[in-house]
Design a protein around this motif. Structure first.
Motif, PDB file in Angstrom:
ATOM      1  N   ARG A  19       0.844  -1.205   0.000  1.00 29.84           N
ATOM      2  CA  ARG A  19       0.000   0.000   0.000  1.00 29.84           C
ATOM      3  C   ARG A  19       0.877   1.251   0.000  1.00 29.84           C
ATOM      4  NH1 ARG A  19      -3.514  -1.315   4.017  1.00 29.84           N
ATOM      5  NH2 ARG A  19      -5.118  -2.022   2.554  1.00 29.84           N
ATOM      6  N   SER A  68       1.331   4.185  -2.966  1.00 27.09           N
ATOM      7  CA  SER A  68       1.138   5.601  -2.656  1.00 27.09           C
ATOM      8  C   SER A  68       2.302   6.455  -3.147  1.00 27.09           C
ATOM      9  CB  SER A  68       0.965   5.798  -1.146  1.00 27.09           C
ATOM     10  OG  SER A  68       2.209   5.679  -0.460  1.00 27.09           O
ATOM     11  N   ASP A  93      -9.486  -7.059   2.923  1.00 26.37           N
ATOM     12  CA  ASP A  93      -9.622  -5.607   2.825  1.00 26.37           C
ATOM     13  C   ASP A  93      -8.742  -5.057   1.703  1.00 26.37           C
ATOM     14  OD1 ASP A  93     -11.411  -5.542   4.935  1.00 26.37           O
ATOM     15  OD2 ASP A  93      -9.889  -5.046   6.435  1.00 26.37           O
ATOM     16  N   ALA A  94      -7.560  -5.642   1.524  1.00 22.27           N
ATOM     17  CA  ALA A  94      -6.630  -5.158   0.499  1.00 22.27           C
ATOM     18  C   ALA A  94      -7.142  -5.433  -0.906  1.00 22.27           C
ATOM     19  CB  ALA A  94      -5.260  -5.806   0.691  1.00 22.27           C
ATOM     20  N   ALA A 136     -10.345  -5.568  -1.586  1.00 23.04           N
ATOM     21  CA  ALA A 136     -11.490  -4.663  -1.716  1.00 23.04           C
ATOM     22  C   ALA A 136     -11.055  -3.238  -2.043  1.00 23.04           C
ATOM     23  CB  ALA A 136     -12.314  -4.685  -0.430  1.00 23.04           C
ATOM     24  N   ASP A 137      -9.927  -2.777  -1.470  1.00 14.56           N
ATOM     25  CA  ASP A 137      -9.530  -1.384  -1.714  1.00 14.56           C
ATOM     26  C   ASP A 137      -8.532  -1.238  -2.850  1.00 14.56           C
ATOM     27  OD1 ASP A 137      -6.899  -1.868  -0.740  1.00 14.56           O
ATOM     28  OD2 ASP A 137      -7.358  -1.123   1.265  1.00 14.56           O
ATOM     29  N   GLY A 138      -8.172  -2.344  -3.514  1.00 12.56           N
ATOM     30  CA  GLY A 138      -7.316  -2.277  -4.683  1.00 12.56           C
ATOM     31  C   GLY A 138      -5.830  -2.382  -4.399  1.00 12.56           C
ATOM     32  N   THR A 139      -5.447  -2.529  -3.143  1.00  5.56           N
ATOM     33  CA  THR A 139      -4.027  -2.710  -2.834  1.00  5.56           C
ATOM     34  C   THR A 139      -3.519  -4.008  -3.442  1.00  5.56           C
ATOM     35  OG1 THR A 139      -4.250  -1.458  -0.777  1.00  5.56           O
ATOM     36  CG2 THR A 139      -2.329  -2.902  -0.979  1.00  5.56           C
ATOM     37  N   LYS A 157     -17.581  -7.662   0.448  1.00 12.20           N
ATOM     38  CA  LYS A 157     -16.340  -6.924   0.197  1.00 12.20           C
ATOM     39  C   LYS A 157     -16.269  -6.409  -1.237  1.00 12.20           C
ATOM     40  CE  LYS A 157     -14.150  -7.442   4.166  1.00 12.20           C
ATOM     41  NZ  LYS A 157     -13.700  -6.295   5.000  1.00 12.20           N
ATOM     42  N   ILE A 158     -16.709  -7.223  -2.194  1.00 10.58           N
ATOM     43  CA  ILE A 158     -16.642  -6.835  -3.598  1.00 10.58           C
ATOM     44  C   ILE A 158     -17.920  -7.257  -4.308  1.00 10.58           C
ATOM     45  CG2 ILE A 158     -14.112  -7.067  -3.646  1.00 10.58           C
ATOM     46  CD1 ILE A 158     -14.509  -9.644  -5.304  1.00 10.58           C
ATOM     47  N   ASP A 189     -16.422  -6.139  -9.606  1.00 11.95           N
ATOM     48  CA  ASP A 189     -15.081  -6.123  -9.030  1.00 11.95           C
ATOM     49  C   ASP A 189     -14.364  -7.439  -9.291  1.00 11.95           C
ATOM     50  OD1 ASP A 189     -15.395  -3.550  -7.862  1.00 11.95           O
ATOM     51  OD2 ASP A 189     -16.399  -4.432  -6.125  1.00 11.95           O
TER      52      ASP A 189
END
Length: 445
Positions: free
Chosen positions: A247, A251, A296-297, A299-302, A348-349, A353
């Motif tokens: 992540r 960034s 979670d990763a 789901a958020d695209g990480t 989650k997705i 997705d």
């Protein structure tokens, strides 16, 4: 005469919109709103897809088809059949065969075996180093220029541990927009490792595989990738700490992608207490908090993609005492229901997705987006699947097309199954059974 025209009606496109889909000679020629009383045009085979979800054909960035050299465990033919049943229209095959896929000759052999099979597209991955030994770069340029047009290189199963070697590999592949797919495992920290390091490994008396052994290599490699301005793909991410490093790298604009396996999204280290070697895998099953961090990763695209790390083994190498058992699990035929349970059913997705992480993005990573991972739209190649999201069944490995019986989901009740797989316009799977291979309109670079 072989049918090449299909009229699919009432499919739920990406789980969002009921649609009719027309296929002619390997191409999607029309996608329209579902008609109330559809009639197939003359000369078209009608497929009623009521209750089925239409998705782009899946692309697996990480499989082990074992051929050449370990045909007792799997072959391109049997692995391709398993892929088709799992909804995959393309798979990227790792280099750790015997001989190793470190020359143009070996990758072309694997490529041709896939073409001859006709169940799915088999894209070879080339080795980073000769013999996976980590001492000398392989002939990556020759593999890139071969008929197989290799763009992904990996010593998967063994980490490219030497930082100078990793730097040279990252620099070399820039010439042809290649990517290094790293098996992140610091070897000195994982000598004789048998499971995740922690309280449970101490209790069971098994040597531990610490999370930092994965995280340290990922941290090093993202910095090398930034330094060389190259491309890195992290295979089978398994820890919460790895997620945080990736992540951060994203960034900073570092060109890194990452994958998670279905088993690391579902299973935890507690299963090792059974001492059933079906749960022995590399990287090992981790803690519940790692599983939740991975979900979670995604789901958020990480984490960008799902890779099965399909690793079939013979009974002789898997069904033995834990310390001597081979590491790895099968996964091609169970990926969809397991990911559905872990990510879709938990909210989650969405199915859209899922198309991104299991089709669009892995195709781009593998340089296959001109053939696979395309949206279901007029003009696209007809690589798509129809999924029954509600059907429930028990996983029975003996019924799988793969030679491997080492599925960690034996006896598990799952929901969601591929009813149809269209590979370049031909239904290689129909009514959830293998149909016939595509021998007339195979995908070629």
């Amino acid at each position: 005469m072989t049918t090449t025209k299909y009229f699919i009606t009432g499919a739920n496109l990406l789980g969002e919109k009921l649609s009719d889909i027309t296929i002619e000679d390997g191409t999607i020629t029309a996608v329209t709103d579902a008609a109330e009383n559809p009639t197939a045009p003359e000369g078209f085979e009608h497929i009623d897809a009521a209750g089925l979800i239409a998705l782009p054909g899946l692309v697996d960035p990480h499989v082990h088809l074992r051929e050449p050299g370990r045909e007792d465990a799997e072959t391109v033919e049997t692995g391709s059949r398993a892929a088709a049943l799992g909804g995959f229209t393309a798979v990227l095959n790792m280099a750790n065969s015997m001989p190793v896929a470190d020359t143009a000759g070996v990758v072309e052999q694997v490529y041709q075996l896939g073409q001859d099979s006709g169940w799915t597209f088999v894209q070879p991955i080339g080795a980073v180093t000769v013999g996976l030994a980590g001492e000398q770069l392989s002939e990556m340029g020759a593999m890139a220029d071969s008929r197989a047009k290799v763009r992904v290189f990996s010593d998967d199963g063994i980490c490219v541990w030497d930082p100078a070697m990793m730097r040279r590999a990252l620099e070399y592949v820039k010439a042809f927009d290649g990517v290094i797919a790293q098996h992140a495992q610091e070897p000195r920290l994982t000598e004789d490792a048998q499971m995740n390091e922690g309280d449970l490994s101490v209790k069971l008396g098994l040597p531990g595989w610490p999370a930092v052994a994965e995280e340290a290599i990922i941290a090093r490699d993202v910095l090398l990738t930034q330094h060389t301005n190259s491309r890195l793909h992290v295979c089978h991410v398994s820890t919460k700490g790895s997620v945080e490093i990736i992540r951060w790298a994203k960034s900073q604009g570092i060109n890194v992608t990452a994958e998670a396996t279905p088993h690391h999204l579902m299973l935890t280290e507690e299963l090792v207490e059974t001492f059933d070697p079906v749960y022995k895998v590399n990287p090992p099953l981790r803690r519940e908090e790692d599983v939740m961090a991975l979900r979670d990763a995604v789901a958020d695209g990480t984490i960008d993609v799902i890779g099965t790390d399909h690793a079939p083994h013979t009974a002789e190498t898997k069904c033995c005492e834990w310390p001597y058992a081979a590491m790895g699990m099968t996964g091609l035929e169970t990926m969809l229901p397991i990911v559905k349970a872990a990510l879709i059913d938990t909210g989650k997705i969405s199915w859209a997705d899922f198309a991104r992480i299991a089709s669009y993005t892995p195709a781009k990573i593998g340089n296959l987006e001109h053939m696979f991972g395309q949206e279901i739209a007029a003009g696209a190649n007809a690589n798509l699947i129809l999924v029954d999201p509600e059907v429930s069944y028990t996983v029975v490995p003996e019924e799988h097309a793969s030679k491997g019986r080492n599925s960690p989901y034996r006896g598990k009740e799952v929901t969601g199954k591929v009813a149809y797989t269209f590979y370049m316009g031909h239904p290689v799977v129909a009514d959830a059974q293998l149909n016939t291979p595509n021998t007339t309109s195979q995908a070629r670079h």
